[in-house]
Design a protein around this motif. Sequence first.
Motif, PDB file in Angstrom:
ATOM      1  N   ALA A 286     -57.605  62.839  -6.200  1.00 38.44           N
ATOM      2  CA  ALA A 286     -56.664  62.675  -7.315  1.00 38.44           C
ATOM      3  C   ALA A 286     -56.147  64.051  -7.732  1.00 38.44           C
ATOM      4  N   LEU A 287     -55.196  64.559  -7.003  1.00 37.19           N
ATOM      5  CA  LEU A 287     -54.593  65.870  -7.280  1.00 37.19           C
ATOM      6  C   LEU A 287     -53.088  65.771  -7.038  1.00 37.19           C
ATOM      7  N   PRO A 288     -52.285  66.506  -7.807  1.00 37.69           N
ATOM      8  CA  PRO A 288     -52.663  67.339  -8.970  1.00 37.69           C
ATOM      9  C   PRO A 288     -52.871  66.487 -10.212  1.00 37.69           C
ATOM     10  N   LYS A 289     -53.474  67.103 -11.248  1.00 35.44           N
ATOM     11  CA  LYS A 289     -53.772  66.376 -12.486  1.00 35.44           C
ATOM     12  C   LYS A 289     -52.810  66.774 -13.604  1.00 35.44           C
ATOM     13  N   ASN A 290     -52.905  68.028 -14.062  1.00 37.34           N
ATOM     14  CA  ASN A 290     -52.063  68.504 -15.157  1.00 37.34           C
ATOM     15  C   ASN A 290     -50.935  69.408 -14.684  1.00 37.34           C
ATOM     16  N   VAL A 291     -51.134  70.076 -13.568  1.00 36.43           N
ATOM     17  CA  VAL A 291     -50.101  70.967 -13.037  1.00 36.43           C
ATOM     18  C   VAL A 291     -49.013  70.112 -12.410  1.00 36.43           C
ATOM     19  N   PRO A 292     -47.757  70.284 -12.781  1.00 38.42           N
ATOM     20  CA  PRO A 292     -46.693  69.413 -12.252  1.00 38.42           C
ATOM     21  C   PRO A 292     -46.438  69.643 -10.777  1.00 38.42           C
ATOM     22  N   ASP A 293     -45.992  68.597 -10.129  1.00 35.30           N
ATOM     23  CA  ASP A 293     -45.620  68.645  -8.715  1.00 35.30           C
ATOM     24  C   ASP A 293     -44.320  69.431  -8.574  1.00 35.30           C
ATOM     25  N   THR A 294     -44.283  70.336  -7.622  1.00 35.06           N
ATOM     26  CA  THR A 294     -43.080  71.161  -7.439  1.00 35.06           C
ATOM     27  C   THR A 294     -41.924  70.370  -6.847  1.00 35.06           C
ATOM     28  N   SER A 295     -42.205  69.301  -6.089  1.00 33.96           N
ATOM     29  CA  SER A 295     -41.156  68.451  -5.506  1.00 33.96           C
ATOM     30  C   SER A 295     -41.602  67.004  -5.569  1.00 33.96           C
ATOM     31  N   PRO A 296     -41.514  66.377  -6.733  1.00 37.19           N
ATOM     32  CA  PRO A 296     -42.048  65.005  -6.865  1.00 37.19           C
ATOM     33  C   PRO A 296     -41.299  63.977  -6.026  1.00 37.19           C
ATOM     34  N   TYR A 297     -40.030  64.220  -5.724  1.00 31.75           N
ATOM     35  CA  TYR A 297     -39.279  63.236  -4.946  1.00 31.75           C
ATOM     36  C   TYR A 297     -39.730  63.194  -3.492  1.00 31.75           C
ATOM     37  N   ARG A 298     -40.507  64.196  -3.044  1.00 29.67           N
ATOM     38  CA  ARG A 298     -41.040  64.194  -1.674  1.00 29.67           C
ATOM     39  C   ARG A 298     -42.481  63.708  -1.606  1.00 29.67           C
TER      40      ARG A 298
ATOM     41  N   ASP B  22     -45.899  61.254  -1.979  1.00 27.36           N
ATOM     42  CA  ASP B  22     -46.311  59.888  -1.668  1.00 27.36           C
ATOM     43  C   ASP B  22     -47.588  59.604  -2.449  1.00 27.36           C
ATOM     44  N   ALA B  23     -47.595  58.543  -3.195  1.00 28.93           N
ATOM     45  CA  ALA B  23     -48.752  58.220  -4.023  1.00 28.93           C
ATOM     46  C   ALA B  23     -49.989  57.907  -3.193  1.00 28.93           C
ATOM     47  N   ALA B  24     -49.817  57.507  -1.938  1.00 27.27           N
ATOM     48  CA  ALA B  24     -50.951  57.140  -1.090  1.00 27.27           C
ATOM     49  C   ALA B  24     -51.443  58.289  -0.217  1.00 27.27           C
ATOM     50  N   ASP B  25     -50.819  59.462  -0.309  1.00 28.63           N
ATOM     51  CA  ASP B  25     -51.185  60.589   0.553  1.00 28.63           C
ATOM     52  C   ASP B  25     -51.184  61.859  -0.290  1.00 28.63           C
ATOM     53  N   VAL B  26     -52.350  62.405  -0.543  1.00 30.51           N
ATOM     54  CA  VAL B  26     -52.457  63.604  -1.376  1.00 30.51           C
ATOM     55  C   VAL B  26     -51.827  64.821  -0.712  1.00 30.51           C
ATOM     56  N   THR B  27     -51.797  64.829   0.607  1.00 26.37           N
ATOM     57  CA  THR B  27     -51.259  65.999   1.302  1.00 26.37           C
ATOM     58  C   THR B  27     -49.745  66.113   1.186  1.00 26.37           C
ATOM     59  N   SER B  28     -49.075  65.045   0.734  1.00 27.96           N
ATOM     60  CA  SER B  28     -47.615  65.083   0.590  1.00 27.96           C
ATOM     61  C   SER B  28     -47.182  65.617  -0.770  1.00 27.96           C
ATOM     62  N   ARG B  29     -48.099  65.939  -1.654  1.00 24.69           N
ATOM     63  CA  ARG B  29     -47.763  66.362  -3.008  1.00 24.69           C
ATOM     64  C   ARG B  29     -47.797  67.877  -3.193  1.00 24.69           C
ATOM     65  N   PHE B  30     -47.962  68.613  -2.106  1.00 24.43           N
ATOM     66  CA  PHE B  30     -48.088  70.067  -2.218  1.00 24.43           C
ATOM     67  C   PHE B  30     -47.207  70.736  -1.168  1.00 24.43           C
ATOM     68  N   ASP B  31     -46.814  71.976  -1.493  1.00 22.68           N
ATOM     69  CA  ASP B  31     -45.974  72.733  -0.557  1.00 22.68           C
ATOM     70  C   ASP B  31     -46.757  73.191   0.659  1.00 22.68           C
ATOM     71  N   GLY B  32     -48.007  73.557   0.471  1.00 25.65           N
ATOM     72  CA  GLY B  32     -48.850  73.995   1.579  1.00 25.65           C
ATOM     73  C   GLY B  32     -50.231  73.381   1.478  1.00 25.65           C
ATOM     74  N   VAL B  33     -50.732  72.827   2.591  1.00 23.70           N
ATOM     75  CA  VAL B  33     -52.040  72.176   2.613  1.00 23.70           C
ATOM     76  C   VAL B  33     -52.854  72.768   3.752  1.00 23.70           C
ATOM     77  N   PHE B  34     -54.115  73.118   3.445  1.00 23.77           N
ATOM     78  CA  PHE B  34     -55.052  73.618   4.459  1.00 23.77           C
ATOM     79  C   PHE B  34     -56.294  72.736   4.402  1.00 23.77           C
ATOM     80  N   TRP B  35     -56.575  72.087   5.535  1.00 25.46           N
ATOM     81  CA  TRP B  35     -57.705  71.164   5.631  1.00 25.46           C
ATOM     82  C   TRP B  35     -58.654  71.722   6.692  1.00 25.46           C
ATOM     83  N   PHE B  36     -59.869  72.004   6.285  1.00 25.06           N
ATOM     84  CA  PHE B  36     -60.829  72.664   7.174  1.00 25.06           C
ATOM     85  C   PHE B  36     -62.217  72.112   6.898  1.00 25.06           C
TER      86      PHE B  36
END
Length: 626
Positions: free
Chosen positions: A429-441, A443-457
């Motif tokens: 459940a991210l982000p919480k209070n910090v606004p999304d930089t591009s909300p129109y891009r 996806d409510a079902a994919d957390v990785t689509s709500r950020f400009d850069g994602v690193f998964w390791f």
Amino acid sequence: MLKGRFPNTDEDLAARPGSPAADDRRGPEKSPVRPLDTPVQVGEDPQARGRPFSPKPPPPRPRLERALSLDEKGWRKRRFRTSREDLATRNGPSPSGGSLQDEAPGTATRGGSPPCLSTSLQEIPTTRRALGSGGPSSLGNCLSGMISTSLDLLHRDGVSAGSTPRLASLLPPRPLPAMDWNVASDALRTANKVDLDHADRQLRWQARPFRAHSSLCPGQPPSPLARDDCSLHSARSAVSLLVPVRTKDVRNRSYLEGSLLASGALMGADELARYFPDRNVALFVATWNMQGQKELPPNLDELLLPAEADFAQDLYVVGVQEGCSDRREWETRLQETLGPHYVMLYSAAHGALYMSVLIRRDLIWFCSEVESSTVTTRIVSQIKTKGALGVSFTFFGTSLLFITSHFTSGDGKVGERLVDYSKTVQGLALPKNVPDTSPYRSDAADVTSRFDGVFWFGDFNFRLSGGRAAVDAILKRDPGARVQELLQRDQLTREMKRGSIFKGFQEPDIHFLPSYKFDVGKDSYDTTSKQRTPSYTDRVMYRSRHRDDICPVKYSSCPGIRTSDHRPVYGLFRVRVRPGRDNIPLAAGKFDRELYLIGIKRRISREIQRQQALKSQHSSAICTVS
């Protein structure tokens, strides 16, 4: 050359035939009567009005080198008095018409010269005679004239501005330093503030430090903070690490406050260009399965400060699976290794999953509040060894998400690992209070689509298919081709091509051997009865919302860290950063202060212990030889 540049020599100050001083010694003569309204010139004796007057052409304008403390326009608009006029003004009228040769050394203070110049003006005649005692010397005259002109200029600036007396007026008089015959002497360079032709200045210009924001990629523009414009012997430096702030900018109240168009905003384009002219941030991401070992490596330099990197990174993110029992000790070791240039921005844990975010201390003001979320994939287990931990924040105007995971283990459990991935994508459940930089891009079902850069390791536990014997046969072949053959058997590579996992993600090219499974403390793969297949279980993936915003620079493992059956895997990246807004929840410089102090103290104590050990070894060697 100096004689033409500074015309204030003893020959101009000495009495000449036809001058007022010389005519006074010969006797009175008739001369034209001067009008009554003619003003008395500076340095002229009032008793000499009846003496003959011989007009002389005005002295040429002195050509002085431009100093760093004064601008060029100020020099051009000023008219400099000669040393004769200035001394005549300060010492008052004299019967000899102001000639310095008729003045005694003790009469220099008779005219009550200003206290701020008493230290140097009293010494000029003595120094000039000392230099010319062996005969006339144009170099000594030029040097003395130059010092007199420089002091006159400083005095007039202080008087015209109404400034208070300088520090020299509060100190007892001190003699000038002895002049050297060499024009590049220390005294001459100090008087001129900067010597452009001096050797040490040229060497420092050639060896200027260069700060590259990308540790491995050349061609980055030099930072304005890494520059040195002064000689080693200069009076002061003209470069400050603090950029001056204009009062007008502080008073400004703009309706665009918090907007991308606002000038002077904390997260705006001006600050971003100041710290990152190329808008690229150097990022370090690492993952390591510790196998729950209590013993930590004696040194973490190989992990955090790899030899391939010429510069340390701007941001460090380290994820751990099956972490050690003392999490605080692990974080202290990270802080101790990186030193006082870095601070712990945030740290979180989910069972045996740890994540630590360290950033350069200069950059903590440009981060939003850091938020975290967790997902548990093995609910039955009391100790959460399997699951995911996500940490997100916005840096300037670029939102970043970091996820460390530990998927289900087992050679044939590919389906379970795909389920773990789906639970993580939907459950964080991210982000919480910090606004999304591009909300129109997003996806409510994919957390990785709500950020400009994602690193998964993390430890994804995907294995090499084909069995242990087939993998060992490949490992014994040519080192240049065996990695590609191994990747053809990699389960994760196959599933990514099918699109069943890590959609939209990429992985840097792999050029290292499998990171699992080793015998603890050795470089050999599993020699126990289980004979587990060597595999690339530890991976680093990345995804960018904007194309080419993330550029991998280095992707490797740490074969020298052998305290676990896994080898740490790390990646170096360059991430493009965009300007942001100030109207988001800001971290406002928040960091783990207690951990910072502990890391510094431990770093100092270890250095003292190391020096004492070297000293004791040196002493024992001396005793052995004796």
